[in-house]
Design a protein around this motif. Structure first.
Motif, PDB file in Angstrom:
ATOM      1  N   ARG A 293      13.497  -4.303   4.568  1.00 30.20           N
ATOM      2  CA  ARG A 293      14.428  -3.375   5.374  1.00 30.20           C
ATOM      3  C   ARG A 293      15.858  -3.722   4.942  1.00 30.20           C
ATOM      4  O   ARG A 293      16.566  -2.712   4.916  1.00 30.20           O
ATOM      5  N   LEU A 294      16.214  -4.832   4.703  1.00 23.80           N
ATOM      6  CA  LEU A 294      17.460  -5.168   4.243  1.00 23.80           C
ATOM      7  C   LEU A 294      17.898  -4.494   2.691  1.00 23.80           C
ATOM      8  O   LEU A 294      18.969  -3.931   2.826  1.00 23.80           O
ATOM      9  N   LEU A 295      16.858  -4.374   2.008  1.00 18.10           N
ATOM     10  CA  LEU A 295      17.265  -3.608   0.821  1.00 18.10           C
ATOM     11  C   LEU A 295      17.026  -1.905   0.886  1.00 18.10           C
ATOM     12  O   LEU A 295      18.071  -1.428   0.422  1.00 18.10           O
ATOM     13  N   GLU A 296      16.480  -1.669   1.939  1.00 21.91           N
ATOM     14  CA  GLU A 296      16.365  -0.261   2.327  1.00 21.91           C
ATOM     15  C   GLU A 296      17.701   0.105   2.690  1.00 21.91           C
ATOM     16  O   GLU A 296      18.669   1.130   2.503  1.00 21.91           O
TER      17      GLU A 296
ATOM     18  N   GLY B   8       0.944  -1.155  -0.014  1.00 19.32           N
ATOM     19  CA  GLY B   8      -0.084  -0.134  -0.053  1.00 19.32           C
ATOM     20  C   GLY B   8       0.803   1.335  -0.062  1.00 19.32           C
ATOM     21  O   GLY B   8       0.398   2.360  -0.275  1.00 19.32           O
ATOM     22  N   ASP B   9       1.974   1.196   0.185  1.00 22.24           N
ATOM     23  CA  ASP B   9       3.139   2.282   0.128  1.00 22.24           C
ATOM     24  C   ASP B   9       3.269   2.796  -1.094  1.00 22.24           C
ATOM     25  O   ASP B   9       3.311   1.837  -2.235  1.00 22.24           O
ATOM     26  N   TYR B  10       3.461   3.979  -1.614  1.00 18.81           N
ATOM     27  CA  TYR B  10       3.608   4.404  -2.908  1.00 18.81           C
ATOM     28  C   TYR B  10       4.867   3.938  -3.461  1.00 18.81           C
ATOM     29  O   TYR B  10       5.202   3.894  -4.575  1.00 18.81           O
ATOM     30  N   HIS B  11       5.985   3.802  -2.574  1.00 25.60           N
ATOM     31  CA  HIS B  11       7.373   3.327  -2.965  1.00 25.60           C
ATOM     32  C   HIS B  11       7.719   1.824  -2.778  1.00 25.60           C
ATOM     33  O   HIS B  11       8.419   1.715  -3.565  1.00 25.60           O
ATOM     34  N   VAL B  12       7.223   1.556  -1.814  1.00 24.51           N
ATOM     35  CA  VAL B  12       8.048   0.243  -1.175  1.00 24.51           C
ATOM     36  C   VAL B  12       7.815  -0.782  -2.174  1.00 24.51           C
ATOM     37  O   VAL B  12       9.102  -1.644  -2.602  1.00 24.51           O
TER      38      VAL B  12
ATOM     39  N   ALA C  48      20.738  -1.220   2.221  1.00 28.16           N
ATOM     40  CA  ALA C  48      21.750  -1.291   1.117  1.00 28.16           C
ATOM     41  C   ALA C  48      21.403  -0.018   0.074  1.00 28.16           C
ATOM     42  O   ALA C  48      22.331  -0.093  -0.736  1.00 28.16           O
ATOM     43  N   GLY C  49      20.511   0.769   0.495  1.00 28.57           N
ATOM     44  CA  GLY C  49      20.227   1.846  -0.516  1.00 28.57           C
ATOM     45  C   GLY C  49      19.520   1.620  -1.828  1.00 28.57           C
ATOM     46  O   GLY C  49      19.838   2.463  -2.940  1.00 28.57           O
ATOM     47  N   HIS C  50      18.838   0.410  -1.960  1.00 28.05           N
ATOM     48  CA  HIS C  50      18.119   0.089  -3.395  1.00 28.05           C
ATOM     49  C   HIS C  50      17.025   0.982  -3.447  1.00 28.05           C
ATOM     50  O   HIS C  50      15.963   0.648  -2.632  1.00 28.05           O
ATOM     51  N   ARG C  51      17.048   1.922  -4.349  1.00 23.75           N
ATOM     52  CA  ARG C  51      15.799   2.553  -4.716  1.00 23.75           C
ATOM     53  C   ARG C  51      15.702   2.635  -6.301  1.00 23.75           C
ATOM     54  O   ARG C  51      16.775   2.707  -7.034  1.00 23.75           O
ATOM     55  N   ARG C  52      14.548   2.436  -6.685  1.00 21.40           N
ATOM     56  CA  ARG C  52      14.541   2.340  -8.272  1.00 21.40           C
ATOM     57  C   ARG C  52      14.741   3.897  -8.977  1.00 21.40           C
ATOM     58  O   ARG C  52      14.690   4.858  -8.120  1.00 21.40           O
ATOM     59  N   PRO C  53      15.307   3.869 -10.100  1.00 18.84           N
ATOM     60  CA  PRO C  53      15.921   5.189 -10.585  1.00 18.84           C
ATOM     61  C   PRO C  53      14.565   6.024 -11.096  1.00 18.84           C
ATOM     62  O   PRO C  53      13.393   5.695 -11.180  1.00 18.84           O
ATOM     63  N   ARG C  54      14.773   7.370 -10.615  1.00 17.95           N
ATOM     64  CA  ARG C  54      13.913   8.364 -10.872  1.00 17.95           C
ATOM     65  C   ARG C  54      13.683   9.041 -12.102  1.00 17.95           C
ATOM     66  O   ARG C  54      14.944   9.455 -12.438  1.00 17.95           O
ATOM     67  N   ARG C  55      12.946   8.747 -13.041  1.00 15.02           N
ATOM     68  CA  ARG C  55      12.969   9.606 -14.315  1.00 15.02           C
ATOM     69  C   ARG C  55      12.193  10.886 -14.288  1.00 15.02           C
ATOM     70  O   ARG C  55      11.845  11.317 -15.610  1.00 15.02           O
ATOM     71  N   ALA C  56      11.407  11.059 -13.128  1.00 12.56           N
ATOM     72  CA  ALA C  56      10.626  12.326 -13.213  1.00 12.56           C
ATOM     73  C   ALA C  56      11.238  13.385 -12.126  1.00 12.56           C
ATOM     74  O   ALA C  56      11.680  13.031 -11.169  1.00 12.56           O
ATOM     75  N   PRO C  57      10.624  14.713 -12.094  1.00  9.67           N
ATOM     76  CA  PRO C  57      10.859  15.381 -11.116  1.00  9.67           C
ATOM     77  C   PRO C  57      10.122  14.969  -9.739  1.00  9.67           C
ATOM     78  O   PRO C  57       9.111  14.311  -9.789  1.00  9.67           O
ATOM     79  N   ARG C  58      10.979  15.337  -8.685  1.00 10.25           N
ATOM     80  CA  ARG C  58      10.374  14.942  -7.400  1.00 10.25           C
ATOM     81  C   ARG C  58       8.846  15.405  -7.130  1.00 10.25           C
ATOM     82  O   ARG C  58       8.626  16.677  -7.556  1.00 10.25           O
ATOM     83  N   MET C  59       8.134  14.781  -6.592  1.00 12.05           N
ATOM     84  CA  MET C  59       6.624  15.570  -6.440  1.00 12.05           C
ATOM     85  C   MET C  59       6.637  16.464  -5.678  1.00 12.05           C
ATOM     86  O   MET C  59       7.367  16.644  -4.542  1.00 12.05           O
TER      87      MET C  59
END
Length: 321
Positions: A286-289, A248-252, A291-302
């Protein structure tokens, strides 16, 4: 009494593993200005909270050279807080023995290799987690943290001890906050009702700590305004549930699925990918968080909404409840 707890409110505890205190307890901080939480440059954590024995200020720091964790507490809740340090840091409750990252998920394999001593924390403070998580529904973290900061400052009370922190409000104090104060904090009726309606049931909420993860989730979600996401956020912190994934989270789900498969998937797609880790799905998150794994952002921040304190619920923001 936990071995190492002294009569003057100190604990010297040997957990048998390295403990990154600031990293472990970082999920309890609601923004950099959280009035109830402080992290020192050396990794020492100060936390103001309430216990069944009364309010407490708890200071926790790792002493790697001595293979120890040192804790000190002030206030009526000192004994409860110090005896609970092994719970707080995950040693007393978190069973990770059957967690094995799969070779087809090399990012998770590496994350576990980099954080082999990670444990899921357990604060045993259910209503506190609920009141903070309710503010984070359907808005950005910036807005939620600002609301928490304002409301705790105004309606909490000074914590015991030397840190100058503020205790979160009691259930009764949350219930008495005037409507205009909620609005000044940017909290619309939908979110404030979650805490207000839960406050009279606070004692019962604490009893969910003795339930199975499934029963605790069901009990929490029986309350108005608490859905899959909010239940997970509460249980990740208060209950130490290693399977409480933030659906239900926008990012996770997008971040986790991208880290594991290279594809950005929705909740349903991510659920299929991580089904093999059932029982440990929050551990994976949490382990992936860490480790700094975030999908690439291709749009301006909201951008943040700029209209009325009654924030509109937008599909651009978290769809949790």
């Amino acid at each position: 009494m936990t071995e190492g707890v002294t009569p003057d409110g100190e604990l010297r505890w040997r957990p048998g593993r390295p403990v990154a205190v600031a990293q472990s307890l970082g999920t309890l901080r609601r923004g950099a200005g959280d009035p109830s939480f402080r992290r020192d440059p050396d990794g020492t954590v100060w936390r103001a909270t309430r216990t069944p024995q009364g309010p407490v200020l708890l200071r926790v720091r790792a002493r790697p050279a001595d293979a120890e964790v040192h804790a000190q507490a002030w206030g009526p809740g000192t004994g409860w807080a110090l005896e609970g340090v092994p719970h707080l840091l995950g040693d007393a409750d978190d069973d990770h023995t059957d967690f094995v990252p799969r070779p087809e998920h090399p990012t998770l394999v590496q994350a576990w290799k980099e954080n082999p001593h990670f444990r899921v924390i357990r604060t045993r403070a259910v209503f506190e987690a609920l009141s903070a998580s309710a503010l984070e529904q359907v808005v950005t973290s910036v807005e939620a943290f600002a609301a928490w900061r304002r409301l705790v400052h105004r309606f909490g009370e000074p914590a015991p001890g030397p840190a100058g922190l503020t205790l979160p409000p009691t259930p009764e104090q949350w219930s008495r906050i005037p409507s205009w104060e909620w609005l000044q904090a940017g909290v619309e009726l939908r979110r404030r009702k979650v805490t207000i309606l839960a406050a009279p049931r606070a004692a019962g909420l604490e009893r969910t700590l003795e339930m199975s993860p499934e029963a605790a989730d069901s009990a929490l979600r029986s309350l108005p305004g608490i859905g899959v996401w909010t239940s997970a956020e509460i249980r990740q912190r208060a209950h130490g549930h290693a399977d409480a994934f933030s659906f239900g989270d926008y990012h996770v789900a997008k971040n986790v699925s991208w880290a594991l498969t290279g594809e950005v998937l929705d909740d349903a797609g991510c659920a299929e990918v991580i089904e093999c880790y059932r029982g440990h799905r929050f551990r994976v998150q949490r382990l992936l968080e860490l480790a700094g794994h975030r999908r690439p952002r291709r749009a301006p921040r909201m951008t943040l909404p700029t209209h009325t304190p009654n924030r509109a619920v937008s599909a651009r923001y978290r769809a949790h409840g």
